[in-house]
Design a protein around this motif. Structure first.
Motif, PDB file in Angstrom:
ATOM      1  N   UNK A   1     -16.993 -84.895  48.654  1.00  0.00           N
ATOM      2  CA  UNK A   1     -17.200 -84.013  47.499  1.00  0.00           C
ATOM      3  C   UNK A   1     -18.481 -83.207  47.669  1.00  0.00           C
ATOM      4  N   UNK A   2     -19.550 -83.859  48.127  1.00  0.00           N
ATOM      5  CA  UNK A   2     -20.814 -83.160  48.365  1.00  0.00           C
ATOM      6  C   UNK A   2     -20.657 -82.096  49.448  1.00  0.00           C
ATOM      7  N   UNK A   3     -19.904 -82.412  50.487  1.00  0.00           N
ATOM      8  CA  UNK A   3     -19.667 -81.446  51.557  1.00  0.00           C
ATOM      9  C   UNK A   3     -18.966 -80.200  51.054  1.00  0.00           C
ATOM     10  N   UNK A   4     -17.952 -80.391  50.214  1.00  0.00           N
ATOM     11  CA  UNK A   4     -17.237 -79.240  49.634  1.00  0.00           C
ATOM     12  C   UNK A   4     -18.168 -78.473  48.695  1.00  0.00           C
TER      13      UNK A   4
ATOM     14  N   UNK B   1     -15.117 -63.213  55.313  1.00  0.00           N
ATOM     15  CA  UNK B   1     -14.616 -64.181  56.299  1.00  0.00           C
ATOM     16  C   UNK B   1     -15.767 -64.893  56.994  1.00  0.00           C
ATOM     17  N   UNK B   2     -16.816 -64.150  57.331  1.00  0.00           N
ATOM     18  CA  UNK B   2     -17.991 -64.765  57.966  1.00  0.00           C
ATOM     19  C   UNK B   2     -18.642 -65.765  57.016  1.00  0.00           C
ATOM     20  N   UNK B   3     -18.776 -65.387  55.748  1.00  0.00           N
ATOM     21  CA  UNK B   3     -19.358 -66.289  54.746  1.00  0.00           C
ATOM     22  C   UNK B   3     -18.524 -67.558  54.634  1.00  0.00           C
ATOM     23  N   UNK B   4     -17.192 -67.417  54.600  1.00  0.00           N
ATOM     24  CA  UNK B   4     -16.312 -68.584  54.517  1.00  0.00           C
ATOM     25  C   UNK B   4     -16.505 -69.495  55.723  1.00  0.00           C
ATOM     26  N   UNK B   5     -16.526 -68.914  56.915  1.00  0.00           N
ATOM     27  CA  UNK B   5     -16.657 -69.704  58.144  1.00  0.00           C
ATOM     28  C   UNK B   5     -17.981 -70.451  58.171  1.00  0.00           C
ATOM     29  N   UNK B   6     -19.072 -69.763  57.871  1.00  0.00           N
ATOM     30  CA  UNK B   6     -20.399 -70.406  57.889  1.00  0.00           C
ATOM     31  C   UNK B   6     -20.479 -71.499  56.826  1.00  0.00           C
ATOM     32  N   UNK B   7     -19.965 -71.217  55.639  1.00  0.00           N
ATOM     33  CA  UNK B   7     -20.018 -72.195  54.544  1.00  0.00           C
ATOM     34  C   UNK B   7     -19.239 -73.461  54.878  1.00  0.00           C
ATOM     35  N   UNK B   8     -18.033 -73.293  55.381  1.00  0.00           N
ATOM     36  CA  UNK B   8     -17.213 -74.451  55.737  1.00  0.00           C
ATOM     37  C   UNK B   8     -17.856 -75.233  56.868  1.00  0.00           C
ATOM     38  N   UNK B   9     -18.358 -74.534  57.870  1.00  0.00           N
ATOM     39  CA  UNK B   9     -18.987 -75.218  59.011  1.00  0.00           C
ATOM     40  C   UNK B   9     -20.174 -76.054  58.553  1.00  0.00           C
ATOM     41  N   UNK B  10     -21.023 -75.499  57.690  1.00  0.00           N
ATOM     42  CA  UNK B  10     -22.192 -76.251  57.223  1.00  0.00           C
ATOM     43  C   UNK B  10     -21.796 -77.445  56.353  1.00  0.00           C
ATOM     44  N   UNK B  11     -20.801 -77.267  55.498  1.00  0.00           N
ATOM     45  CA  UNK B  11     -20.313 -78.386  54.687  1.00  0.00           C
ATOM     46  C   UNK B  11     -19.699 -79.479  55.549  1.00  0.00           C
TER      47      UNK B  11
END
Length: 129
Positions: A17-20, A53-63
């Protein structure tokens, strides 16, 4: 000392949950920054889909990295779960705010990218020391 199975499951759920939440928070912050940049500069709105798309990729990768560092096993799977949950939330928010929202091949590709990004982020996270 033996860890209770329920306690381990609770920790897994909380960490996931924290990761998301981390992924979503990073996305929101980046989208606000992007909106401000678009408002006060002459940056073309044609770049918005690429930057989203870049924001989505970076956000998911960091989470996914955060989650896998905490869980310390099956990074690819935990990361893919982060990507999938992020994507599901994105779909739900889109349905709520965009009445004419339809799932098409572009959306499916974005979902595949989200899951793969999460898996790669999870592999990176599980191997960080």
């Amino acid at each position: 000392m033996r860890i209770n199975v329920n306690e381990e499951n609770d920790n897994y759920m909380v960490t996931t949950f924290k990761g998301v939440l981390i992924s979503i928070a990073i996305s929101i912050i980046c989208i606000i920054v992007l909106a401000v940049i678009l408002t006060y500069t002459s940056l073309s709105e044609n770049v918005v889909p690429i930057l989203n798309s870049i924001i989505m990729i970076v956000s998911i990768a960091l989470g996914a990295i955060y989650t896998s560092v905490k869980i310390k096993k099956k990074g690819w799977l935990n990361g893919a779960i982060i990507g999938l949950l992020y994507f599901i939330l994105l779909i739900l928010v889109s349905y709520i705010f965009i009445r004419s929202y339809k799932i098409n091949s572009h959306v499916i590709i974005k979902g595949i990218v989200a899951i793969i990004t999460g898996a790669v982020g999870g592999m990176i996270g599980v191997n960080l020391k």
